[in-house]
Design an enzyme around this catalytic site. Structure first.
Site, PDB file in Angstrom:
ATOM      1  N   ALA A 187      -4.670   7.593  -4.158  1.00 49.27           N
ATOM      2  CA  ALA A 187      -3.299   7.164  -4.459  1.00 49.27           C
ATOM      3  C   ALA A 187      -3.376   5.685  -4.821  1.00 49.27           C
ATOM      4  CB  ALA A 187      -2.399   7.391  -3.251  1.00 49.27           C
ATOM      5  N   THR A 215       0.849  -1.199   0.000  1.00 53.21           N
ATOM      6  CA  THR A 215       0.000   0.000   0.000  1.00 53.21           C
ATOM      7  C   THR A 215       0.882   1.247   0.000  1.00 53.21           C
ATOM      8  OG1 THR A 215      -1.933   1.000   1.081  1.00 53.21           O
ATOM      9  CG2 THR A 215      -0.243   0.128   2.535  1.00 53.21           C
ATOM     10  N   ASN A 216       0.321   2.410   0.337  1.00 54.27           N
ATOM     11  CA  ASN A 216       1.085   3.659   0.390  1.00 54.27           C
ATOM     12  C   ASN A 216       0.568   4.515   1.543  1.00 54.27           C
ATOM     13  OD1 ASN A 216      -1.119   5.466  -0.662  1.00 54.27           O
ATOM     14  ND2 ASN A 216      -0.910   4.065  -2.407  1.00 54.27           N
ATOM     15  N   HIS A 217       1.121   5.712   1.675  1.00 49.91           N
ATOM     16  CA  HIS A 217       0.839   6.535   2.858  1.00 49.91           C
ATOM     17  C   HIS A 217      -0.444   7.370   2.780  1.00 49.91           C
ATOM     18  CE1 HIS A 217       4.548   5.603   4.905  1.00 49.91           C
ATOM     19  NE2 HIS A 217       5.250   5.924   3.826  1.00 49.91           N
ATOM     20  N   SER A 218      -1.224   7.218   1.741  1.00 52.35           N
ATOM     21  CA  SER A 218      -2.426   8.056   1.626  1.00 52.35           C
ATOM     22  C   SER A 218      -3.391   7.813   2.788  1.00 52.35           C
ATOM     23  CB  SER A 218      -3.136   7.748   0.296  1.00 52.35           C
ATOM     24  OG  SER A 218      -4.382   8.397   0.266  1.00 52.35           O
TER      25      SER A 218
END
Ligand code: C5P
Length: 240
Positions: free
Chosen positions: A96, A29-32
């Site tokens: 994101a 995943t990512n930091h969104s």
């Protein structure tokens, strides 16, 4: 000014990260955090629009009076957007989206025993914004806005996205700017609009740091103005 400037319009918003499973217990995943997209969905509803929010997994509560479609993967998000996009007057993609997913999700937990390394193959996900850009009606009745988060060459990359994904507006934010990016309550953006009359040379504006809630309102009024054909009172009223 009218308190319901988006009355009668359908607004579609994507928000948050996506989660791409690796095995039954792990994901990429990512930091969104979804703050920007949720602020937009919430402001659109307050402005009187019919709002669909397609949201990846986030810790935020759904805004009032918004139809929320919860998704996990980029493919799920694509399916939800493909459903809602044809009826949308204004579409804003603030999610994101993971660019890649794991080629083969392991059916059981991947074990570390006896391995000093593993190789995971990733394959690219559909670009949802580009898909929408290619399909939007060409009579100007569907307005499309993308976001771009970059760590370098912000404007150059944003211009490329604006044109290659057929967006009417592209909101660029630099991860390295103070008060911009993931998880903050404020954002510092550069807004690129593709002038219909002057195709090829986007209008570029640097906006001061502001709360994501205020930014959401300004972006929506701009997008509504673009839809009704360029310069408008709506926009001027918003300048105070
Ligand atoms: O090319 P890049 O991923 O930086 O473009 C960002 C914009 O494209 C954002 O508006 C994002 O929501 C959208 N996007 C998308 N589907 C993808 C990748 C990005 O809708 N697979």
């Amino acid at each position: 000014p009218s308190s319901s400037p988006l009355k009668g319009l359908r607004v579609l918003v994507t928000a948050g990260p996506t989660q791409e499973p690796l095995d039954p217990v792990r994901y990429l995943t990512n930091h969104s955090t979804g703050k920007m997209g949720y602020a937009i969905a919430s402001a659109a509803a307050e402005f009187g629009a019919d709002v669909t929010l397609v949201s990846g997994p986030v810790a935020l509560t759904a805004p009032d009076a918004v139809d929320v479609v919860r998704v996990m993967t980029a493919q799920d998000m694509f399916d939800a957007v493909a459903d809602a996009f044809p009826a949308a007057d204004i579409t804003i993609m603030a999610a994101a989206v993971g660019d890649f997913r794991v080629a083969e999700i392991a059916p059981e937990k991947i074990k570390k025993a006896g391995r000093s390394s593993i190789t995971v193959e990733l394959v690219s996900n559909p670009d949802i914004l580009a898909w929408a850009g290619e399909r939007k009606r060409d009579d100007g009745s569907q307005i499309l806005c993308g976001f771009a988060m970059e760590t370098e060459h912000l404007i150059r990359n944003a211009e490329k996205k604006l044109t290659s994904k057929y967006c009417d507006m592209l909101v660029a934010n630099n991860l390295r700017d103070a008060g911009a990016g993931f998880g903050t309550d404020t954002n510092v953006v550069t807004v690129l609009t593709s002038g219909a009359e002057d195709a090829g040379t986007p209008k570029i504006e640097h906006w001061d740091k502001m709360d994501k809630t205020v930014l959401a309102q300004r972006l929506l009024l701009r997008l509504a103005a673009l839809r009704s054909g360029g310069a408008s009172n709506v926009d001027d009223e918003n300048k105070e």
